[in-house]
Design a protein around this motif. Sequence first.
Motif, PDB file in Angstrom:
ATOM      1  N   UNK A  18       0.821  -1.205   0.000  1.00 14.81           N
ATOM      2  CA  UNK A  18       0.000   0.000   0.000  1.00 14.81           C
ATOM      3  C   UNK A  18       0.856   1.257   0.000  1.00 14.81           C
ATOM      4  N   UNK A  19       2.020   1.179   0.634  1.00 11.08           N
ATOM      5  CA  UNK A  19       2.933   2.326   0.625  1.00 11.08           C
ATOM      6  C   UNK A  19       3.466   2.560  -0.781  1.00 11.08           C
ATOM      7  N   UNK A  20       3.875   1.487  -1.451  1.00 12.62           N
ATOM      8  CA  UNK A  20       4.376   1.609  -2.824  1.00 12.62           C
ATOM      9  C   UNK A  20       3.282   2.134  -3.737  1.00 12.62           C
ATOM     10  N   UNK A  21       2.050   1.677  -3.516  1.00 13.17           N
ATOM     11  CA  UNK A  21       0.940   2.150  -4.332  1.00 13.17           C
ATOM     12  C   UNK A  21       0.734   3.648  -4.176  1.00 13.17           C
ATOM     13  N   UNK A  22       0.817   4.140  -2.959  1.00 17.42           N
ATOM     14  CA  UNK A  22       0.646   5.585  -2.728  1.00 17.42           C
ATOM     15  C   UNK A  22       1.794   6.379  -3.343  1.00 17.42           C
ATOM     16  N   UNK A  23       3.004   5.845  -3.237  1.00 22.37           N
ATOM     17  CA  UNK A  23       4.161   6.556  -3.777  1.00 22.37           C
ATOM     18  C   UNK A  23       4.060   6.680  -5.289  1.00 22.37           C
ATOM     19  N   UNK A  24       3.610   5.636  -5.958  1.00 23.00           N
ATOM     20  CA  UNK A  24       3.604   5.628  -7.425  1.00 23.00           C
ATOM     21  C   UNK A  24       2.378   6.308  -8.020  1.00 23.00           C
ATOM     22  N   UNK A  25       1.405   6.662  -7.199  1.00 21.48           N
ATOM     23  CA  UNK A  25       0.201   7.311  -7.711  1.00 21.48           C
ATOM     24  C   UNK A  25       0.459   8.802  -7.931  1.00 21.48           C
ATOM     25  N   UNK A  26       0.198   9.256  -9.144  1.00 23.80           N
ATOM     26  CA  UNK A  26       0.348  10.682  -9.499  1.00 23.80           C
ATOM     27  C   UNK A  26       1.775  11.182  -9.314  1.00 23.80           C
ATOM     28  N   UNK A  27       2.742  10.285  -9.407  1.00 22.14           N
ATOM     29  CA  UNK A  27       4.152  10.683  -9.369  1.00 22.14           C
ATOM     30  C   UNK A  27       4.749  10.336 -10.736  1.00 22.14           C
ATOM     31  N   UNK A  28       5.601  11.211 -11.239  1.00 22.12           N
ATOM     32  CA  UNK A  28       6.109  11.052 -12.604  1.00 22.12           C
ATOM     33  C   UNK A  28       7.628  10.952 -12.616  1.00 22.12           C
ATOM     34  N   UNK A  29       8.116  10.184 -13.575  1.00 21.21           N
ATOM     35  CA  UNK A  29       9.550   9.935 -13.709  1.00 21.21           C
ATOM     36  C   UNK A  29       9.992  10.339 -15.114  1.00 21.21           C
ATOM     37  N   UNK A  30      10.956  11.228 -15.189  1.00 20.56           N
ATOM     38  CA  UNK A  30      11.518  11.656 -16.470  1.00 20.56           C
ATOM     39  C   UNK A  30      12.702  10.761 -16.800  1.00 20.56           C
TER      40      UNK A  30
ATOM     41  N   UNK B 181      15.232   8.944 -20.210  1.00 20.50           N
ATOM     42  CA  UNK B 181      15.669   9.232 -21.590  1.00 20.50           C
ATOM     43  C   UNK B 181      14.630   8.850 -22.637  1.00 20.50           C
ATOM     44  N   UNK B 182      13.657   8.025 -22.296  1.00 18.17           N
ATOM     45  CA  UNK B 182      12.621   7.613 -23.239  1.00 18.17           C
ATOM     46  C   UNK B 182      11.326   8.381 -23.070  1.00 18.17           C
ATOM     47  N   UNK B 183      11.326   9.374 -22.206  1.00 16.34           N
ATOM     48  CA  UNK B 183      10.138  10.196 -22.056  1.00 16.34           C
ATOM     49  C   UNK B 183       9.707  10.311 -20.600  1.00 16.34           C
ATOM     50  N   UNK B 184       8.584  11.002 -20.415  1.00 10.07           N
ATOM     51  CA  UNK B 184       8.024  11.224 -19.084  1.00 10.07           C
ATOM     52  C   UNK B 184       6.907  10.221 -18.846  1.00 10.07           C
ATOM     53  N   UNK B 185       6.987   9.456 -17.759  1.00 17.28           N
ATOM     54  CA  UNK B 185       6.009   8.415 -17.478  1.00 17.28           C
ATOM     55  C   UNK B 185       5.572   8.494 -16.021  1.00 17.28           C
ATOM     56  N   UNK B 186       4.286   8.170 -15.806  1.00 15.79           N
ATOM     57  CA  UNK B 186       3.836   7.982 -14.427  1.00 15.79           C
ATOM     58  C   UNK B 186       4.487   6.710 -13.896  1.00 15.79           C
ATOM     59  N   UNK B 187       4.785   6.674 -12.608  1.00 19.40           N
ATOM     60  CA  UNK B 187       5.484   5.518 -12.048  1.00 19.40           C
ATOM     61  C   UNK B 187       4.675   4.232 -12.206  1.00 19.40           C
ATOM     62  N   UNK B 188       3.358   4.329 -12.216  1.00 20.72           N
ATOM     63  CA  UNK B 188       2.537   3.131 -12.400  1.00 20.72           C
ATOM     64  C   UNK B 188       2.714   2.534 -13.797  1.00 20.72           C
ATOM     65  N   UNK B 189       3.241   3.301 -14.729  1.00 15.86           N
ATOM     66  CA  UNK B 189       3.486   2.816 -16.087  1.00 15.86           C
ATOM     67  C   UNK B 189       4.389   1.595 -16.090  1.00 15.86           C
ATOM     68  N   UNK B 190       5.305   1.516 -15.125  1.00 19.50           N
ATOM     69  CA  UNK B 190       6.329   0.478 -15.136  1.00 19.50           C
ATOM     70  C   UNK B 190       5.853  -0.843 -14.539  1.00 19.50           C
ATOM     71  N   UNK B 191       4.598  -0.897 -14.087  1.00 19.85           N
ATOM     72  CA  UNK B 191       4.087  -2.144 -13.523  1.00 19.85           C
ATOM     73  C   UNK B 191       3.303  -2.881 -14.597  1.00 19.85           C
ATOM     74  N   UNK B 192       3.778  -4.068 -14.974  1.00 22.22           N
ATOM     75  CA  UNK B 192       3.158  -4.861 -16.035  1.00 22.22           C
ATOM     76  C   UNK B 192       2.820  -6.250 -15.510  1.00 22.22           C
ATOM     77  N   UNK B 193       1.853  -6.890 -16.157  1.00 22.75           N
ATOM     78  CA  UNK B 193       1.408  -8.207 -15.720  1.00 22.75           C
ATOM     79  C   UNK B 193       2.387  -9.290 -16.155  1.00 22.75           C
ATOM     80  N   UNK B 194       2.250 -10.461 -15.548  1.00 26.28           N
ATOM     81  CA  UNK B 194       3.138 -11.594 -15.850  1.00 26.28           C
ATOM     82  C   UNK B 194       2.308 -12.851 -16.010  1.00 26.28           C
ATOM     83  N   UNK B 195       2.842 -13.801 -16.764  1.00 27.79           N
ATOM     84  CA  UNK B 195       2.217 -15.109 -16.937  1.00 27.79           C
ATOM     85  C   UNK B 195       3.185 -16.151 -16.405  1.00 27.79           C
TER      86      UNK B 195
END
Length: 497
Positions: A393-405, A407-421
């Motif tokens: 829950x702490x990580x979720x709060x940190x990554x919400x509405x926080x942005x990371x610049x 070399x490939x562009x500006x992304x919200x931190x939640x962008x980096x969380x992807x699903x797995x199989x």
Amino acid sequence: MALSARLEFRQGQGLVITPQLQQAIKLLQLSNLELEAFVEAELERNPLLQRDERDSEPEGDASSEKPEQYSTDDIPVGAAEAEMDTSHDEASPGERATGDASGAADAGGAIDWSKAGRGGSFDTDGEDYEGADTRAKTLAEHLHDQLSTSGLSGAEAAAASVLIDAVDEGGYLRADLAEVAERLGCGVDLLERVLGVLQGFEPTGVCARSVPECLALQLKDRNRYDPAMAALLDNLDLLAKRDLAGLKRACGVDDEDLREMVAEIRALTPRPGAAFGGEPVQPVAPDVYVREGQGGMWNVELNSDTLPKVLVDQRYHARVSAAARSDQEKTFVSDCLASASWLVKSLDQRAKTILKVASEIVRQQDGFLAYGVEHLRPLNLKTVAEAIGMHESTVSRVTSNKYMATPRGLFEMKFFFTSAIASSEGGEAHSAESVRHKIKQLIDAEKVEKDVHSDDRIVEILKEAGVDIARRTVAKYREAMRIPSSVERRRMLKEAV
């Protein structure tokens, strides 16, 4: 049966969240714009708070954060001496309240946190929340809602999010696919495939790159797109000039057909996004900068411009506390000191926690930074939380509405969380994007009718390759890639022969 009253004692355990912990939780989840607005309100309300102007001096840049530098094999995640794990799911919140600044233990009601959220004004009462919840949904929010149920995942979902952010208020895509592909490190064909999915979203015609394409999407949805309509859309300039003779020649139709076609065109919507609510455009400032260093290293540092810099004016506190006479005045001064001390400490803990989480995300997704969106690894909140010793829950709060610049562009931190199989052999999990690619390869290899694989057969082939996947998941991925069913593919191959 007689009723009687009795008194009994019971022993139990309960979780009590201290006021300080509640404040820290809400402070952590604020965006930099919301935090700035809140701190401005506190500076006006609390006479003991003062803006820290030391950054303007050449020396003593004590408030700036030094960049984190690490390789992908060894990351120092201990940059934050005071971890702010604000999860109320973990034990003993009272323990975290120890060690606060003098008077901070009484700061529970000193700061009105009920108004700190959603970027609203802090000068109004709680009625703003109702207005915020009932405001019209923006086009971007509407598209992101559909993206979450589209079946896209992995690199495709990440690319779709970037394309949605490039859609203007009218619903048109204002981005060059070649430029986006170069920035994300992926192929244009992947973006074309993703764009095809986005153009199937509501409202019909959204994500078009031009007016003819927008109108064509709407005509296809109505099953009215034919060669004559295609020719009309290619010659909209003649329609604007009212050159009906030229249109008839270009479309190969007579007067009556042309009138019907023009009537259909006029019934379409050239700005499909105009029906959605708008909001003032605010520039997004990154909370974290990621820069490439030497020898495969990545530098991660906080954006000092988004960090409020405040301090407690101890001299003024000594002066006003000495002048206080009544108990009411002394209580007011004490509450102001406790509130100011806690706010200064919480801001410092918030910054260090963001830096710690961002550093772990960069360590996990170094492949994306180095090689592009197709190298996004499966990542969830639990993985990051366990790596840095915090709660999900702490990580979720940190990554919400926080942005990371990056070399490939500006992304919200939640962008980096992807699903797995999961792997059927117990090995490393497969990313959803890689599985989708395998499904597409199997179907692309079908050359004759007997080679066509059903969804069940694809499941068997993937399980033999170590990919544990359900049939409905294969069907979902296939439909997301706009691939027909096995029955339709067999018929198409048969007709082709």
